[in-house]
Design an enzyme around this catalytic site. Structure first.
Site, PDB file in Angstrom:
ATOM      1  CG  HIS A  33       2.263   8.910  -0.627  1.00  0.00           C
ATOM      2  ND1 HIS A  33       1.392   9.109   0.106  1.00  0.00           N
ATOM      3  CD2 HIS A  33       3.330   9.263   0.364  1.00  0.00           C
ATOM      4  CE1 HIS A  33       1.593   9.653   1.423  1.00  0.00           C
ATOM      5  NE2 HIS A  33       2.637   9.836   1.573  1.00  0.00           N
ATOM      6  CG  HIS A 142      -0.106   7.978   5.208  1.00  0.00           C
ATOM      7  ND1 HIS A 142      -1.340   9.041   5.396  1.00  0.00           N
ATOM      8  CD2 HIS A 142       0.836   8.958   4.736  1.00  0.00           C
ATOM      9  CE1 HIS A 142      -0.932  10.107   5.241  1.00  0.00           C
ATOM     10  NE2 HIS A 142       0.319  10.360   4.863  1.00  0.00           N
ATOM     11  CB  SER A 193      -1.874   5.012  10.452  1.00  0.00           C
ATOM     12  OG  SER A 193      -0.998   4.256  10.728  1.00  0.00           O
ATOM     13  CD  GLU A 379      -0.225  13.399   2.334  1.00  0.00           C
ATOM     14  OE1 GLU A 379      -0.338  12.384   3.042  1.00  0.00           O
ATOM     15  OE2 GLU A 379       0.944  14.035   2.247  1.00  0.00           O
ATOM     16  CE1 TYR A 418      -1.920  14.287   5.980  1.00  0.00           C
ATOM     17  CE2 TYR A 418       0.092  15.798   5.864  1.00  0.00           C
ATOM     18  CZ  TYR A 418      -0.309  14.342   6.110  1.00  0.00           C
ATOM     19  OH  TYR A 418       0.515  13.237   6.155  1.00  0.00           O
ATOM     20  CG  ASP A 552      18.902  -2.030  -7.312  1.00  0.00           C
ATOM     21  OD1 ASP A 552      17.829  -2.282  -8.054  1.00  0.00           O
ATOM     22  OD2 ASP A 552      19.622  -0.924  -7.787  1.00  0.00           O
ATOM     23  CB  SER A 554      14.652  -8.417  -5.373  1.00  0.00           C
ATOM     24  OG  SER A 554      14.902  -8.681  -6.797  1.00  0.00           O
ATOM     25  CB  THR A 557      18.587  -7.439  -2.536  1.00  0.00           C
ATOM     26  OG1 THR A 557      17.557  -6.533  -3.214  1.00  0.00           O
ATOM     27  CG2 THR A 557      18.421  -9.006  -3.419  1.00  0.00           C
TER      28      THR A 557
END
Length: 620
Positions: A33, A142, A193, A379, A418, A552, A554, A557
């Protein structure tokens, strides 16, 4: 062509490779997710709104990647041991709908110390020689530390936790390489959250922690929750690191061994038509799927773009009128079934160009010894998850299987938004408006999962009816995403040429940046399953060669593609040099594909690369 959902496509490919070994009941696809991933791979129409239709390369990449990871796991199967541990993660969550949570009975709330589940469950895996293989951990938060202003593909806070753990265990390897797997999985995170500072009005700075999540000036669109950092990258890093540090501690101390048999049960259910027996005298039913007005409001983690507010139990004549004209009015039956939800989209009654939402949903439980993994298709809010865990545990208890560890694995197999409690549903904030099968959705799931648990506990899984299979429908190639066009370059330049060079010297904590003549990155995504867009390389004196130290994936970066006019585009690559970077000579490389028209109907992509000048990292 008729296409099954991604989960069925994976199972189909597994069947052709492994026969009956991997089936519906013993394969769970659980989305770890992120809200910063490529869209357009789910077959129901509603989900195409954000991606302007189905994006087949997106779908293919996901299916092929999942199958490949199962292949690798299959080739590396060995005898081993499992250990379980659990502990509390601090300072990483808030409940983003506390006013809904307060609608749950006081007697129930008084049994819990918090309005969210702070517990992380850790399942550690080692082989019989004691070699560490990896773990799965479940924690309810989340992955929205990156907010909706972000356009970079990334795996958010749980992805960063995974990255830190794997970088530590797979020493000297690039992200995605190495044998140790650190999986951070979703749980009952519906109302949770990571933006721990809570909701503030972005224009005035005052709190908007009210039932409507709205601001005096600018309304709901101004109400945004803030993470603990000074920007969203910093917040992702802080929350991800909290989760990682707790996981590491639980992993190192895990000593309770999980033993016992394996079993699993799976059913398909028509969730728009489940009869739920609340008690001996009272029966209710679920509804055809529909989304309420507050769905369009979004949450404090990502507000909607229109003037909807959360907690609306009244419709809005303006939007209802537009909806009736464009999509048709909901039937009285659906309106009544969903009360007090004012229906914005009656998705269960919308079938053009094909269904907007699933009716047929997966319910599934997998049991490993004393651990029951309850795979839920959406969810669940904090309290919904607690009720479901408790019901499943009680079912095992009463059928001779006491002391089960029950964990909720969120977002499994199919996505149905949800699931709130009946009481939270009455408040109609975002999570309730997105409880698509009506006020009794949770009760229906509890009844269904109790049935699966009972079948496993009494060894009668073979008698469970498989249920109605999900429909196959023709999803064709409907998309409003513009087709790829030919890429072009400025005069006297070629693809991969440097337009803005790096500086000759940098210190740690600075940002090295280079801009190239670029091409649409979709060309690469459609041409290569495992394309890497960039590398950072360090010069090795002894071997007189360049060694790749970053890619890419990492954390430090970043790859930006900027579209210009007439098929031209630029690519800027940034490297945010970490404080512990080894001194020495470095360079940045870019790998792309440009699209060239060979005739009116035929275009081909060609690979190219670009390399920055060498630069030195010196002492601060």
């Amino acid at each position: 062509e008729k296409r099954p959902p991604p989960s069925s496509q994976v199972l189909k490919k597994l069947k052709s490779k492994y026969g009956e070994l991997y089936q519906q009941d013993n394969v769970i696809l659980s989305g770890t997710h992120t809200h910063s991933g490529p869209a357009g791979y789910f077959q129901y129409t509603l989900f195409w709104i954000t991606s302007k239709g189905l994006i087949r390369p997106s779908l293919n990449a996901i299916v092929n990647g999942i199958v490949k990871s199962i292949d690798i796991a299959h080739q590396n199967v060995r005898r081993g041991r499992l250990f379980i541990n659990r502990g509390t993660v601090q300072n990483s969550q808030i409940n983003r709908s506390p006013f809904s949570y307060l609608a749950n009975p006081a007697s129930e709330r008084s049994r819990y110390s918090s309005n969210m589940d702070k517990e992380m469950v850790m399942l550690k895996m080692v082989d019989s020689n004691g070699q560490e293989l990896g773990f799965i951990s479940w924690f309810a938060v989340h992955p929205v530390s990156m907010n909706n202003t972000n356009h970079l593909v990334n795996s958010d806070n749980v992805g960063y936790a995974s990255y830190l753990f794997e970088q530590e265990k797979n020493k000297g390897m690039l992200p995605g390489e190495g044998s140790f797997v650190a999986a951070f999985a979703s749980s009952n995170l519906g109302d949770v959250s990571p933006n721990t500072k809570g909701p503030f009005c972005v224009n005035t700075g005052e709190s908007c922690d009210n039932p409507q999540s709205t601001c005096p000036v600018g309304g709901a669109t101004m109400c945004m929750a803030m993470g603990p950092g000074n920007d969203m990258f910093d917040s992702t890093r802080i929350i991800g690191q909290n989760i990682y540090l707790k996981a590491r501690e639980l992993y190192e101390k895990a000593s309770q061994e999980v033993t016992g048999p394996l079993s699993s049960a799976h059913q398909w259910v028509n969730m728009s038509d489940v009869l739920v027996e609340l008690n001996a005298t009272h029966t209710v039913k679920t509804c055809k799927p529909a989304l309420g007005h507050s769905f369009a409001a979004g949450t404090i983690d990502g507000v909607g773009g229109l003037n909807f507010t959360q907690g609306s139990v009244e419709g809005d004549p303006f939007w209802d009128e537009i909806r009736d004209l464009l999509l048709g009015e909901p039937s009285n039956e659906t309106k009544d079934c969903h009360k007090p939800k004012p229906i914005l989209f009656s998705t269960g009654e919308m079938t053009r160009p094909h269904p907007w939402h699933p009716d047929i949903v997966d319910v599934q439980i997998a049991v490993i010894g004393s651990l029951a993994i309850v795979a839920v298709p959406g969810e669940f809010t904090t309290m919904s998850g607690r009720r479901l865990r408790e019901a499943v545990k009680r079912e095992f208890d009463s059928h001779g299987t006491p002391r089960m560890d029950v964990v909720i694995a969120g977002l499994c197999n199919v996505y149905t938004h949800y699931i709130t409690t009946y009481e939270e549903y009455q408040i109609q904030r975002y999570e309730a408006a997105s409880t698509i099968y009506g006020p009794h959705t949770l009760s229906a799931y509890i009844q269904l999962y109790r049935g699966l648990a009972r079948a496993i506990a009494t060894n009668t899984v073979q008698d469970l009816p498989p249920g109605p299979e999900p429909p196959l429908f023709n999803i064709g190639n409907m998309t409003l995403v513009p087709a790829l066009t030919a890429d072009r370059v400025p005069a006297n330049k070629t693809f991969g040429d440097v337009l803005q060079e790096v500086r000759p010297q940098y210190r740690a904590k600075e940002v090295a940046e280079v801009t190239f003549v670029g091409a649409n990155p979709r060309n690469s995504a459609e041409n290569a399953t495992e394309h890497n867009f960039l590398t950072v390389e360090r010069y090795n004196n002894t071997s007189d060669s360049w060694q790749v130290v970053k890619n890419d994936a990492s954390w430090d970066t970043r790859f930006y593609w900027t579209k210009g006019l007439l098929g031209r585009s630029n690519v800027t690559i940034e490297w945010h040099i970490p404080p512990d970077t080894e001194l020495g000579i470095y360079r940045i490389r870019y790998f792309g594909h440009y699209r060239k028209k060979l005739s009116i109907s035929h275009a081909v992509s060609f690979p190219f690369e670009g390399t920055s000048s060498a630069f030195e990292i010196t002492t601060p």
